[in-house]
Design an enzyme around this catalytic site. Structure first.
Site, PDB file in Angstrom:
ATOM      1  N   HIS A  58       9.715  41.198  42.078  1.00  0.00           N
ATOM      2  CA  HIS A  58       8.695  42.250  42.097  1.00  0.00           C
ATOM      3  C   HIS A  58       7.321  41.705  41.730  1.00  0.00           C
ATOM      4  O   HIS A  58       7.170  40.853  40.860  1.00  0.00           O
ATOM      5  CB  HIS A  58       9.079  43.379  41.148  1.00  0.00           C
ATOM      6  CG  HIS A  58       9.277  42.947  39.722  1.00  0.00           C
ATOM      7  ND1 HIS A  58       8.251  42.865  38.815  1.00  0.00           N
ATOM      8  CD2 HIS A  58      10.397  42.571  39.059  1.00  0.00           C
ATOM      9  CE1 HIS A  58       8.713  42.466  37.656  1.00  0.00           C
ATOM     10  NE2 HIS A  58      10.019  42.275  37.764  1.00  0.00           N
ATOM     11  N   ASP A  59       6.322  42.192  42.438  1.00  0.00           N
ATOM     12  CA  ASP A  59       4.910  41.921  42.160  1.00  0.00           C
ATOM     13  C   ASP A  59       4.488  40.480  42.409  1.00  0.00           C
ATOM     14  O   ASP A  59       3.398  40.069  42.001  1.00  0.00           O
ATOM     15  CB  ASP A  59       4.537  42.327  40.723  1.00  0.00           C
ATOM     16  CG  ASP A  59       4.881  43.781  40.433  1.00  0.00           C
ATOM     17  OD1 ASP A  59       4.213  44.658  40.999  1.00  0.00           O
ATOM     18  OD2 ASP A  59       5.837  44.034  39.674  1.00  0.00           O
ATOM     19  N   GLY A 119       9.179  37.781  38.472  1.00  0.00           N
ATOM     20  CA  GLY A 119       8.199  38.839  38.619  1.00  0.00           C
ATOM     21  C   GLY A 119       6.791  38.404  38.279  1.00  0.00           C
ATOM     22  O   GLY A 119       6.562  37.610  37.365  1.00  0.00           O
TER      23      GLY A 119
END
Length: 284
Positions: free
Chosen positions: A121-122, A139
């Site tokens: 994520h991200d 992340g």
């Protein structure tokens, strides 16, 4: 119309360009958008709020757009955005973002992403990068354009990897990697500049010489990081440096012009801006 294998399941709400190809047993969810010329191989799952550009190729068994592997994620609507002309090999997993950052995982264009790569994520992956087999980005990792990440490399949460950097095989990356540098070993250490990569991209002798000076100031001059940054800033206004050694000119047959236009001042700015934003310390 898109060329969709009879065994594939594509939600009617998904938006596929007319010449998209979808392989056997692939599943595509309702919030997915796929641009022209993209090929999705068999047994892939593309879900979530995922936007994919044009001329990408996804090989078999990829999982694209699944929710983050983050126990604090509360099923918020977040996104994955992928650019153009990326090659994504078998068993890759790309997750959507979280609202801990901006809610978007981003992949640029012209990337070569080998099998079993994970983008958490991200993540912000630039363009023209190479990620070898089993590279794992945790992340919030940010990777600059033209970076190369070796096979079986793990990158810690929130680490930033600079443009044109190269990480060797099986690296354990827990600190930021400055632009233009090659890091490898266990423990990880900066070895030299990414000379081969810079030559292949058409960097001039003057630019390479200045990058070598930046490496020397960061790693071989006994300076603190603050002192090294101040000295590096001075390179931008100094006379164009003479090359420290002969540098092979790119073959005219291989390229007509540099792939990465710029000059010494722009390379210095790239380094200074990166160091100013470093949060985890740099690999030294």
């Amino acid at each position: 119309m898109a060329i969709i294998h009879p065994t594939a399941i594509v939600d009617p709400a998904a938006e596929l360009a007319e010449d998209v190809q979808v392989g056997a047993y692939t599943l595509i969810g309702p919030h997915v958008r796929i641009g022209a010329g993209t090929v999705v191989g068999p047994h892939c799952v593309i879900e979530g709020r995922t936007t994919i550009g044009s001329q990408n190729r996804f090989f078999q068994f990829c999982s694209i757009g699944a929710v983050p592997q983050d126990i604090s994620h509360g099923q918020e609507e977040t996104e994955l955005r992928i650019g153009d002309r990326n090659t994504v090999r078998e068993f890759c997993t790309f997750n959507t973002g979280t609202w801990k950052e901006e809610g978007v995982t981003r992949v640029g264009s012209d990337n070569w992403i080998m099998a079993y790569v994970h983008l958490a994520h991200d993540v912000r992956l630039g363009s023209h990068t190479i990620l070898a087999n089993n590279a794992t980005l945790a992340g919030h990792v940010h990777v600059g354009d033209w970076a190369v990440i070796g096979g079986l490399t793990g990158v810690h949460q929130f680490v930033h990897i600079g443009a044109h950097a190269m990480i060797g095989f099986q690296g354990h990356v827990a600190q930021d990697v400055p632009p233009f540098m090659t890091v490898e070993g266990n423990p990880l250490a900066a070895r030299a500049i990414n000379l081969t990569g810079l030559r292949r991209r058409g960097f001039s002798a003057a630019r390479i010489s200045a990058i070598k000076q930046m490496h020397k100031l960061l790693y071989r001059s006994g300076l603190t990081l603050e002192q090294a940054v101040a000295a590096i800033q001075g390179l931008a206004t100094a006379e164009e440096p003479a090359p420290a050694e002969a540098v092979e000119a790119p073959s005219a047959a291989a390229r007509v012009e540099a792939l990465v236009p710029g000059d010494v001042a722009s390379d210095v700015a790239t380094m200074v801006d990166f160091l100013a934003a470093a949060k985890r310390g740099i690999v030294r």
